[in-house]
Design a protein around this motif. Structure first.
Motif, PDB file in Angstrom:
ATOM      1  N   SER A   1      49.384  29.012  40.572  1.00 38.41           N
ATOM      2  CA  SER A   1      48.942  28.137  39.483  1.00 38.41           C
ATOM      3  C   SER A   1      49.257  28.738  38.121  1.00 38.41           C
ATOM      4  N   LYS A   2      49.203  30.073  38.023  1.00 35.61           N
ATOM      5  CA  LYS A   2      49.477  30.731  36.745  1.00 35.61           C
ATOM      6  C   LYS A   2      50.948  30.627  36.342  1.00 35.61           C
ATOM      7  N   ASP A   3      51.817  30.241  37.296  1.00 40.99           N
ATOM      8  CA  ASP A   3      53.234  30.065  36.982  1.00 40.99           C
ATOM      9  C   ASP A   3      53.504  28.752  36.263  1.00 40.99           C
ATOM     10  N   VAL A   4      52.528  27.860  36.247  1.00 38.62           N
ATOM     11  CA  VAL A   4      52.720  26.504  35.734  1.00 38.62           C
ATOM     12  C   VAL A   4      52.119  26.369  34.335  1.00 38.62           C
ATOM     13  N   ASN A   5      52.887  25.785  33.427  1.00 39.50           N
ATOM     14  CA  ASN A   5      52.402  25.491  32.078  1.00 39.50           C
ATOM     15  C   ASN A   5      52.582  24.000  31.820  1.00 39.50           C
ATOM     16  N   LEU A   6      51.468  23.277  31.792  1.00 40.20           N
ATOM     17  CA  LEU A   6      51.499  21.832  31.556  1.00 40.20           C
ATOM     18  C   LEU A   6      51.003  21.468  30.166  1.00 40.20           C
ATOM     19  N   SER A   7      50.637  22.466  29.377  1.00 44.94           N
ATOM     20  CA  SER A   7      50.001  22.186  28.084  1.00 44.94           C
ATOM     21  C   SER A   7      51.005  21.880  26.987  1.00 44.94           C
ATOM     22  N   ASP A   8      52.258  22.322  27.126  1.00 46.82           N
ATOM     23  CA  ASP A   8      53.257  22.103  26.083  1.00 46.82           C
ATOM     24  C   ASP A   8      53.871  20.711  26.183  1.00 46.82           C
ATOM     25  N   SER A   9      54.614  20.353  25.140  1.00 50.06           N
ATOM     26  CA  SER A   9      55.283  19.043  25.149  1.00 50.06           C
ATOM     27  C   SER A   9      56.407  19.002  26.179  1.00 50.06           C
TER      28      SER A   9
ATOM     29  N   PRO B   1      56.636  20.621  29.704  1.00 54.26           N
ATOM     30  CA  PRO B   1      56.036  21.433  30.775  1.00 54.26           C
ATOM     31  C   PRO B   1      57.098  22.234  31.520  1.00 54.26           C
ATOM     32  N   TYR B   2      56.696  23.380  32.033  1.00 56.95           N
ATOM     33  CA  TYR B   2      57.664  24.230  32.712  1.00 56.95           C
ATOM     34  C   TYR B   2      56.984  25.150  33.722  1.00 56.95           C
ATOM     35  N   ILE B   3      57.816  25.717  34.586  1.00 53.27           N
ATOM     36  CA  ILE B   3      57.405  26.766  35.522  1.00 53.27           C
ATOM     37  C   ILE B   3      58.005  28.075  35.037  1.00 53.27           C
ATOM     38  N   LYS B   4      57.211  29.114  34.980  1.00 52.31           N
ATOM     39  CA  LYS B   4      57.721  30.453  34.695  1.00 52.31           C
ATOM     40  C   LYS B   4      57.745  31.202  36.021  1.00 52.31           C
ATOM     41  N   LEU B   5      58.903  31.199  36.652  1.00 57.15           N
ATOM     42  CA  LEU B   5      59.029  31.758  37.999  1.00 57.15           C
ATOM     43  C   LEU B   5      59.076  33.276  37.935  1.00 57.15           C
ATOM     44  N   ARG B   6      58.225  33.921  38.717  1.00 59.16           N
ATOM     45  CA  ARG B   6      58.168  35.385  38.766  1.00 59.16           C
ATOM     46  C   ARG B   6      57.802  35.810  40.176  1.00 59.16           C
ATOM     47  N   LYS B   7      58.091  37.051  40.489  1.00 60.66           N
ATOM     48  CA  LYS B   7      57.750  37.544  41.822  1.00 60.66           C
ATOM     49  C   LYS B   7      56.249  37.775  41.917  1.00 60.66           C
ATOM     50  N   ASN B   8      55.760  37.785  43.146  1.00 63.76           N
ATOM     51  CA  ASN B   8      54.348  38.065  43.388  1.00 63.76           C
ATOM     52  C   ASN B   8      54.227  38.845  44.696  1.00 63.76           C
TER      53      ASN B   8
ATOM     54  N   LEU C   1      59.968  13.929  39.753  1.00 65.42           N
ATOM     55  CA  LEU C   1      59.037  14.087  40.864  1.00 65.42           C
ATOM     56  C   LEU C   1      58.364  15.451  40.859  1.00 65.42           C
ATOM     57  N   ALA C   2      59.081  16.467  40.410  1.00 60.72           N
ATOM     58  CA  ALA C   2      58.491  17.805  40.376  1.00 60.72           C
ATOM     59  C   ALA C   2      57.289  17.839  39.446  1.00 60.72           C
ATOM     60  N   LEU C   3      57.432  17.253  38.261  1.00 59.21           N
ATOM     61  CA  LEU C   3      56.324  17.209  37.309  1.00 59.21           C
ATOM     62  C   LEU C   3      55.174  16.361  37.854  1.00 59.21           C
ATOM     63  N   ASP C   4      55.490  15.183  38.389  1.00 59.39           N
ATOM     64  CA  ASP C   4      54.441  14.303  38.935  1.00 59.39           C
ATOM     65  C   ASP C   4      53.659  15.004  40.039  1.00 59.39           C
ATOM     66  N   THR C   5      54.374  15.698  40.930  1.00 56.33           N
ATOM     67  CA  THR C   5      53.724  16.350  42.068  1.00 56.33           C
ATOM     68  C   THR C   5      52.815  17.475  41.621  1.00 56.33           C
ATOM     69  N   ILE C   6      53.304  18.328  40.739  1.00 57.87           N
ATOM     70  CA  ILE C   6      52.506  19.478  40.302  1.00 57.87           C
ATOM     71  C   ILE C   6      51.286  19.028  39.506  1.00 57.87           C
ATOM     72  N   GLN C   7      51.406  17.937  38.768  1.00 59.56           N
ATOM     73  CA  GLN C   7      50.251  17.410  38.037  1.00 59.56           C
ATOM     74  C   GLN C   7      49.170  16.913  38.998  1.00 59.56           C
ATOM     75  N   GLU C   8      49.581  16.501  40.205  1.00 52.42           N
ATOM     76  CA  GLU C   8      48.623  15.990  41.194  1.00 52.42           C
ATOM     77  C   GLU C   8      47.994  17.105  42.039  1.00 52.42           C
ATOM     78  N   LEU C   9      48.577  18.314  42.010  1.00 53.51           N
ATOM     79  CA  LEU C   9      48.049  19.412  42.815  1.00 53.51           C
ATOM     80  C   LEU C   9      46.815  20.030  42.163  1.00 53.51           C
ATOM     81  N   ASP C  10      46.042  20.730  42.957  1.00 48.76           N
ATOM     82  CA  ASP C  10      44.828  21.397  42.477  1.00 48.76           C
ATOM     83  C   ASP C  10      45.210  22.741  41.851  1.00 48.76           C
TER      84      ASP C  10
END
Length: 352
Positions: free
Chosen positions: A208-216, A218-225, A244-253
């Motif tokens: 979840s911390k990889d996802v940023n939906l707050s900006d105009s 939205p993006y994923i900051k992909l990093r290793k874990n 679809l990627a944006l729609d799906t991630i917005q629907e996830l918890d």
């Protein structure tokens, strides 16, 4: 240490060695002593004796564990098993020896055997890349100076048997967009991969911390874990979210740590990538009613084609898919993300 090894011999063997030294001379005594070592020492004691005599040289079978230790690779992971497999094939064909004991002709024979078995030249090369990475890392850290013969492999007709990976057509992508459901976990994985061009393993390991939906934009900051390493250093990247990627991630918890916890194997410290890929490919073929359809990995190459078709510059295309790292001072900045997002949104024009 040498005396300690001789103390392992049974009493009758010690007495026999004493007699040969007293009556037959040093040479025959040495031969009998060597035979006693081979008969009475355990494998690790024989190995220690070899190091004492020959220096700190390693047998090929010892390299995988040492490499994993040096690189901090979990031995339960797919990556470690692949290393064991690549080294194991050499050992099975040529025997277990110190790497510098294999000749170039023997290595060439191994290559010819792999090709004769129907393995593609690209797969053979990837195996050698893995072997060389392991040998060079371990030899460097253990100060082993002997040159091995696995570098610069002679692979006849390299690349001539390569089959271009099939892209999804516009029609196929439209069918998938219309048929994929909103809540099915497999469908969600497909939708994220479809409009990001990410690898299956990258999608699976999203936190979840990889996802940023707050900006105009939205993006994923992909990093290793800890549960999902990245394939290369260029794989760490910023990917705008569209379609679809944006729609799906917005629907996830996004209150939970992982976006797809169903595929997380806590015991093995990794995500079940093979299971996810199999499920995604089965679902894609079912929707398209085509057993020969492109696979989930083809979304990456299809994204490249989509970006090329909207005249996105090559360096930006390669950054988005993680094939090249940027040298731009603006990399990862709001302006950089906006530029990438605009190109990616343009690829949606021809789709429903």
């Amino acid at each position: 240490f040498f005396d300690d090894l001789k103390d392992i011999f049974p009493l009758d063997v010690k007495e026999s060695l004493y007699r040969t030294l007293s009556t037959k001379g040093v040479n025959e005594h040495s031969q009998e002593q060597e035979a006693a070592f081979m008969e009475h020492l355990s494998p690790h004691e024989k190995r220690a004796l070899g190091i004492l005599r020959e220096g700190n040289d390693l047998y090929l079978s010892e390299y995988a564990d040492l490499y994993a230790s040096l690189k901090d690779i979990n031995k339960g992971t797919k990556k470690f098993k692949a290393i064991q497999r690549d080294l194991g094939r050499v050992i099975e064909f040529l025997g277990d020896r110190m790497p510098h004991k294999y000749s170039k002709l023997e290595v060439n024979g191994f290559i010819k055997d792999r090709l004769a078995a129907g393995v593609t030249t690209g797969t053979v090369l990837r195996g050698f890349n893995s072997i060389n990475a392991v040998l060079n890392k371990v030899n460097d850290n253990y100060e082993i100076d002997y040159a091995h013969r696995f570098n610069k492999p002679n692979i006849p007709n390299l690349g001539n048997d390569r089959k271009e990976r099939q892209d999804f057509t516009v029609e196929e992508l439209n069918i998938l967009r219309n048929k994929l459901g909103p809540t099915n976990n497999t469908d969600q994985l497909i939708k994220v991969a479809l409009d990001t061009g990410m690898r299956v393993s990258e999608v699976l390991g999203l936190a979840s911390k990889d996802v940023n939906l707050s900006d105009s934009h939205p993006y994923i900051k992909l990093r290793k874990n800890p549960f999902r390493p990245l394939k290369t250093k260029n794989s760490a990247r910023v990917i705008p979210l569209i379609g679809l990627a944006l729609d799906t991630i917005q629907e996830l918890d996004l209150s939970q740590e992982w976006l797809f916890p169903k595929y997380l194997d806590q015991d093995k410290n990794n995500f079940k990538g093979d299971s996810a890929s199999a499920a995604m490919n089965k679902r894609i073929r079912s929707i398209l009613n085509n057993k020969q359809s492109p696979t989930s990995h083809s979304f990456r190459h299809t994204m490249q084609t989509r970006l090329r078709n909207v005249e996105c510059p090559a360096d930006i295309r390669e950054e988005i898919c993680g094939w090249k790292s940027s040298i731009s001072k603006n990399y990862g900045s709001p302006t950089d993300i906006k530029i990438k997002a605009n190109y990616m949104r343009e690829t949606l024009v021809n789709y429903c």
